[in-house]
Scaffold this active site. Structure first.
Site, PDB file in Angstrom:
ATOM      1  N   ASP A  35       9.330   2.776   1.781  1.00  0.00           N
ATOM      2  CA  ASP A  35       8.256   3.445   2.287  1.00  0.00           C
ATOM      3  C   ASP A  35       8.055   3.261   3.717  1.00  0.00           C
ATOM      4  OD1 ASP A  35       5.459   4.031   3.248  1.00  0.00           O
ATOM      5  OD2 ASP A  35       4.433   3.552   1.130  1.00  0.00           O
TER       6      ASP A  35
ATOM      7  N   PHE B 149       1.192  -1.158  -0.052  1.00  0.00           N
ATOM      8  CA  PHE B 149       0.122   0.110  -0.014  1.00  0.00           C
ATOM      9  C   PHE B 149       0.861   1.286   0.090  1.00  0.00           C
ATOM     10  CE2 PHE B 149      -2.437   3.445   1.424  1.00  0.00           C
ATOM     11  CZ  PHE B 149      -3.742   3.331   0.863  1.00  0.00           C
TER      12      PHE B 149
ATOM     13  N   LYS C 293       2.498  10.176   8.508  1.00  0.00           N
ATOM     14  CA  LYS C 293       1.602   9.675   9.507  1.00  0.00           C
ATOM     15  C   LYS C 293       2.217  10.233  10.817  1.00  0.00           C
ATOM     16  CE  LYS C 293      -0.357   5.554   7.702  1.00  0.00           C
ATOM     17  NZ  LYS C 293      -1.814   5.608   7.977  1.00  0.00           N
TER      18      LYS C 293
HETATM   19  C1  LIG Z   1       2.947   2.320   3.968  1.00  0.00           C
HETATM   20  C2  LIG Z   1       2.000   3.341   3.479  1.00  0.00           C
HETATM   21  N1  LIG Z   1       2.263   4.245   2.426  1.00  0.00           N
HETATM   22  C3  LIG Z   1       1.515   5.121   2.194  1.00  0.00           C
HETATM   23  C4  LIG Z   1       0.556   5.515   2.885  1.00  0.00           C
HETATM   24  C5  LIG Z   1      -0.742   6.800   2.285  1.00  0.00           C
HETATM   25  O1  LIG Z   1      -0.618   7.787   3.173  1.00  0.00           O
HETATM   26  P1  LIG Z   1      -1.575   9.058   3.340  1.00  0.00           P
HETATM   27  O2  LIG Z   1      -2.896   8.370   3.636  1.00  0.00           O
HETATM   28  O3  LIG Z   1      -0.908   9.939   3.946  1.00  0.00           O
HETATM   29  O4  LIG Z   1      -1.436   9.378   1.796  1.00  0.00           O
HETATM   30  C6  LIG Z   1      -0.072   4.947   3.749  1.00  0.00           C
HETATM   31  C7  LIG Z   1      -1.392   5.119   4.563  1.00  0.00           C
HETATM   32  O5  LIG Z   1      -1.905   4.027   5.053  1.00  0.00           O
HETATM   33  C8  LIG Z   1       0.782   3.626   4.323  1.00  0.00           C
HETATM   34  O6  LIG Z   1       0.395   2.771   5.468  1.00  0.00           O
END
Ligand SMILES: Cc1ncc(COP(=O)(O)O)c(C=O)c1O
Length: 396
Positions: free
Chosen positions: A214, A128, A243
């Site tokens: 990520d 994700f 986050k």
């Molecule tokens: C691993 C990871 N990458 C990217 C995102 C996307 O972040 P945002 O919702 O702040 O755009 C999330 C959100 O849950 C995530 O868990």
């Protein structure tokens, strides 16, 4: 609840008006134990005095000027984050998806600089990375992509936790980068083999690919290290963070090594709000507080304690596939879908999440004490046992 909101969420029938530490209070006065932290955001819990003070002080001086001017707090935060991660450059934005967009754009520019017309990025099954078009394409979940085509070209998918499958792309001259979560969050708290990142680093070195991590969910102390890659002893080329960095004030950052970051030049990328004084002052206070309150150590030890309690209480139960975790990133995997447990927990004043259909996800704040961890376990274990018993009765 409110028909003027777009229907992008199935919301639970509760709304909170205030919080304190690990507790949230709803509009009817009921108190809830927050074992989710606004999905890995409020690592310092709610209304932490140091964060409230930083926001209040900064807002009384200056909120925003734009990136047309120098921003002292942004520079300080960049210094701090590059120190912690060993990266050399920072680009600040407003969310996780935007941080990943920046990483993807860096990879694309690096590819074009190498004369590759259609640069490719390897991403993983179960991943994700966000909801913008490029990050959605990088995301594995087909349901999330439905109806949004045409998506973005240039992504190649490999199974997670399988370095050989990544190495198998070596004969594709278009590949420039690997984008991967050190621990998959939305994909069900998937924790790869201990040497997974090390092996990916090696493969990327051999092929001259960028290793882009990520750390949006796994970062900012959640695993008991500043970042999961610190724990693994692996230095990537790019790290994306969001986050927990702002504890609820929206901020994201793409950190990169100098040679990768050099792909971006004035005019090639930008943002109006990104890295404004308010967000950066808050993030600096978050980092200070994690340090001052020893929260990396607390996340590691309290996380292990909670994991032990969950294993003790549920480890032998029929219908449980696995109980795993690292720091305060924990999962109980069931044999069958268990989404209804979220409402059951809510009915019992406990906030949890279920992801990937059958994985209970726990992301308590980094400030969680042993006593509070015991409270989470004591609240959750009987709910899961009842759920398993009920399902067992229905199938026998
Ligand atoms: C691993 C990871 N990458 C990217 C995102 C996307 O972040 P945002 O919702 O702040 O755009 C999330 C959100 O849950 C995530 O868990």
């Amino acid at each position: 609840m409110n028909d003027t909101l777009m229907t992008t969420y199935n919301r639970l029938p509760v709304s909170f008006t205030k919080g304190s530490g690990i507790w949230l209070e709803a509009s009817d006065g009921r108190r809830y134990l927050d074992a989710l932290s606004g999905i890995a955001v409020c690592g310092l819990g709610h209304a932490h005095p140091a964060i409230s003070a930083a926001i209040s002080e900064q807002s009384s001086q200056l909120l925003h000027t734009s990136n047309l001017y120098g921003i002292e707090k942004q520079q300080q935060l960049a210094d701090r984050l590059t120190d912690i991660t060993g990266m050399e450059k920072a680009f600040f934005c407003n969310s996780g998806a935007e941080a990943n967009e920046c990483a993807i754009k860096i990879a694309r520019r690096v590819g074009h600089q190498r004369g590759i017309q259609t640069p490719g990025i390897i991403v993983m099954e179960g991943s994700f990375h966000g909801r913008t078009l490029a990050t959605l394409t990088a995301t594995a979940n087909e349901g999330a992509k439905k109806g949004f085509g045409p998506l973005v070209e240039g992504f190649f998918r490999a199974p997670y936790n399988n370095p050989d499958a990544v190495a198998a792309f070596s004969d594709n001259p278009d590949i420039v980068a690997v984008l991967v979560e050190p621990i998959q969050g939305e994909g069900g708290i998937q924790i790869p083999a201990e040497d997974y990142l090390e092996q990916l680093r090696e493969i990327c070195n051999q092929n001259n690919w960028l290793l882009m991590l990520d750390e949006i969910q796994s970062g900012t102390g959640r695993t008991g290290h500043w970042f999961a890659c610190n724990g693994a002893g692996v230095s990537p080329d790019v790290i994306t963070v969001a986050k927990g960095l702002g504890n609820g004030v929206p901020i994201g950052v793409c950190l990169a090594r100098e040679d990768a970051a050099a792909a971006l030049v004035p005019g090639s990328h930008g943002t109006t709000f990104g890295g404004n004084p308010l967000c950066c002052a808050t993030a600096l206070a978050v980092l200070d507080t994690i340090e001052n309150e020893n929260l990396l150590q607390n996340a590691a030890s309290t996380g292990q304690y909670l994991l032990d309690l969950l294993r003790e209480g549920l480890g032998h139960a029929d219908g449980i596939t696995d109980i795993r975790g690292i720091g305060l990133l924990l999962a109980i995997e069931l044999e069958r879908p268990c989404g209804e447990l979220v409402q059951k927990a809510l009915d019992n004043n406990l906030l949890i999440n279920v992801t990937a259909g059958n994985v209970i996800r726990l992301l308590p704040p980094l400030i969680t004490t042993r006593e509070q961890a015991a409270e989470i376990a004591a609240g959750l274990i009987p709910l899961v046992q009842n759920f398993l018993n009920k399902n067992h009765d229905q199938t026998t």
